[in-house]
Design a protein around this motif. Structure first.
Motif, PDB file in Angstrom:
ATOM      1  N   ILE A 147     -23.163  33.853  39.040  1.00  0.00           N
ATOM      2  CA  ILE A 147     -22.071  33.373  38.183  1.00  0.00           C
ATOM      3  C   ILE A 147     -22.621  32.380  37.171  1.00  0.00           C
ATOM      4  O   ILE A 147     -22.280  32.418  35.981  1.00  0.00           O
ATOM      5  CB  ILE A 147     -20.956  32.736  39.032  1.00  0.00           C
ATOM      6  CG1 ILE A 147     -20.348  33.758  39.997  1.00  0.00           C
ATOM      7  CG2 ILE A 147     -19.859  32.161  38.128  1.00  0.00           C
ATOM      8  CD1 ILE A 147     -19.369  33.155  40.990  1.00  0.00           C
ATOM      9  N   LEU A 150     -24.545  34.172  34.423  1.00  0.00           N
ATOM     10  CA  LEU A 150     -23.666  34.763  33.415  1.00  0.00           C
ATOM     11  C   LEU A 150     -23.117  33.691  32.479  1.00  0.00           C
ATOM     12  O   LEU A 150     -22.980  33.927  31.276  1.00  0.00           O
ATOM     13  CB  LEU A 150     -22.520  35.513  34.100  1.00  0.00           C
ATOM     14  CG  LEU A 150     -22.908  36.783  34.860  1.00  0.00           C
ATOM     15  CD1 LEU A 150     -21.695  37.370  35.569  1.00  0.00           C
ATOM     16  CD2 LEU A 150     -23.515  37.818  33.922  1.00  0.00           C
ATOM     17  N   ARG A 151     -22.812  32.542  33.027  1.00  0.00           N
ATOM     18  CA  ARG A 151     -22.314  31.449  32.172  1.00  0.00           C
ATOM     19  C   ARG A 151     -23.399  30.986  31.203  1.00  0.00           C
ATOM     20  O   ARG A 151     -23.111  30.640  30.060  1.00  0.00           O
ATOM     21  CB  ARG A 151     -21.839  30.294  33.034  1.00  0.00           C
ATOM     22  CG  ARG A 151     -21.271  29.141  32.195  1.00  0.00           C
ATOM     23  CD  ARG A 151     -20.628  28.065  33.027  1.00  0.00           C
ATOM     24  NE  ARG A 151     -20.146  26.972  32.190  1.00  0.00           N
ATOM     25  CZ  ARG A 151     -19.536  25.888  32.651  1.00  0.00           C
ATOM     26  NH1 ARG A 151     -19.326  25.751  33.947  1.00  0.00           N
ATOM     27  NH2 ARG A 151     -19.134  24.946  31.823  1.00  0.00           N
ATOM     28  N   SER A 153     -25.826  32.927  30.187  1.00  0.00           N
ATOM     29  CA  SER A 153     -26.314  34.124  29.466  1.00  0.00           C
ATOM     30  C   SER A 153     -27.819  34.295  29.650  1.00  0.00           C
ATOM     31  O   SER A 153     -28.581  34.484  28.703  1.00  0.00           O
ATOM     32  CB  SER A 153     -25.964  34.024  27.975  1.00  0.00           C
ATOM     33  OG  SER A 153     -24.576  33.955  27.778  1.00  0.00           O
ATOM     34  N   ALA A 222     -15.177  32.981  39.951  1.00  0.00           N
ATOM     35  CA  ALA A 222     -15.896  33.591  38.823  1.00  0.00           C
ATOM     36  C   ALA A 222     -14.944  33.891  37.666  1.00  0.00           C
ATOM     37  O   ALA A 222     -15.290  33.667  36.496  1.00  0.00           O
ATOM     38  CB  ALA A 222     -16.594  34.864  39.281  1.00  0.00           C
ATOM     39  N   LEU A 226     -15.713  32.176  34.152  1.00  0.00           N
ATOM     40  CA  LEU A 226     -16.096  33.072  33.058  1.00  0.00           C
ATOM     41  C   LEU A 226     -14.922  33.398  32.129  1.00  0.00           C
ATOM     42  O   LEU A 226     -15.101  34.074  31.110  1.00  0.00           O
ATOM     43  CB  LEU A 226     -16.673  34.369  33.633  1.00  0.00           C
ATOM     44  CG  LEU A 226     -17.907  34.195  34.535  1.00  0.00           C
ATOM     45  CD1 LEU A 226     -18.332  35.539  35.124  1.00  0.00           C
ATOM     46  CD2 LEU A 226     -19.054  33.557  33.773  1.00  0.00           C
ATOM     47  N   VAL A 235     -19.916  41.173  38.826  1.00  0.00           N
ATOM     48  CA  VAL A 235     -20.799  40.024  38.619  1.00  0.00           C
ATOM     49  C   VAL A 235     -22.234  40.387  38.982  1.00  0.00           C
ATOM     50  O   VAL A 235     -23.177  40.090  38.246  1.00  0.00           O
ATOM     51  CB  VAL A 235     -20.307  38.821  39.455  1.00  0.00           C
ATOM     52  CG1 VAL A 235     -21.367  37.721  39.488  1.00  0.00           C
ATOM     53  CG2 VAL A 235     -19.007  38.274  38.887  1.00  0.00           C
TER      54      VAL A 235
END
Length: 276
Positions: A147, A150-151, A153, A222, A226, A235
């Motif tokens: 997670i 992804l935050r 990138s 998440a 996100l 995810v």
């Protein structure tokens, strides 16, 4: 070979920046041997861990960043050990299925609470964003690191020993035959009876329910972090490389995708070769 492939992801000989997000009470020894090798190659490593993670220590091969959590170390450790004992005890099939349900929920809530403390620690997240990492190394069993990846990138590399209901293989889009490959803790072998085949298939459905039940708090977290509705599978599907600490000596052969690398024994001591 797996270390060389991992190094190629981080960049050239100039050295890359690696963010490590271990799970609480995780198999830190398996990660440490890899991080020491990466540090010797000139890569910069930052590890973020909660205050209750007693496995980690400050060292010259990585920079350790701690964050506070509303979880007691003794409580988390006791819950994890109790669940492990339930799974490993030689109880009848039904009892092995029913016993972990309540404990899985408790552990999931504790881990989600710890993860939320990391993801909502704005000062720490701003520091991580400004560092501009090349990759995140994490254990996807607790998807907090993914997670965070992804935050930020940033591409991610997973290091794990296995996943409930073989979700790692499903997310990586590997073919699976649930009724023929014995499930973990069932006691089945490569020559199962008809009843064992049925139990194996039933356990697949039960595992699916347990996973959905256990990972629901992470899906909610998440989605909030996100700012879009996501599932744990969505995810985890962003993982670039899966480093599986398993092989076909103690497991059963299965088709895998090219980004799955088997690294069983990576944390074992190196012994001298036997004489002739």
């Amino acid at each position: 070979a797996s270390v060389l492939l991992f190094l190629s992801l981080l960049g050239s000989a100039s050295g890359g920046k690696l963010l490590v997000v271990p799970m609480d009470e995780s198999h830190w020894l398996s990660l440490r041997s890899l991080l020491v090798a990466l540090s010797q190659k000139g890569h910069q490593i930052v590890t973020v861990a909660s205050e209750v993670n007693s496995s980690l220590e400050a060292s010259e091969y990585h920079t350790l960043k701690r964050y506070p959590v509303p979880v007691h170390r003794e409580e988390l450790r006791a819950r994890v050990r109790s669940l492990g004992n339930d799974l490993l005890e030689g109880k009848p099939f039904r009892e092995r299925i029913a016993a972990p349900l309540e404990k899985v929920q408790l552990i999931s809530n504790l881990c989600t609470s710890s993860c939320g403390s990391l993801l909502r620690n704005e000062d720490l997240v701003r520091y991580l964003q400004s560092t501009e990492f090349d990759a995140v190394l994490t254990d996807p069993l607790v998807p907090c690191g993914q997670i965070l990846a992804l935050r930020l990138s940033v591409p991610s590399v997973f290091s794990l020993r296995g996943f409930p209901r073989s979700s790692d293989l499903q997310v990586a889009q590997c073919p699976e035959l649930p009724s023929y490959v014995p499930r973990t803790y069932t006691g089945g072998s490569g020559h199962m009876t008809f009843i064992q085949h049925v139990e194996n298939s039933v356990l697949e459905s039960i595992d699916s329910f347990l996973c959905s039940f256990a990972f629901l708090p992470f899906e909610l977290l998440a989605s909030d972090v996100l700012r879009k509705q996501v599932t744990v599978k969505e995810v985890l599907c962003h993982g670039s490389i899966w480093r599986e600490r398993m092989d076909f000596v103690f497991g059963y052969p299965m088709p895998v995708m090219p980004n799955i690398i088997f690294t069983e024994g990576i944390n074992c001591g190196k012994k001298k070769p036997l004489s002739q």
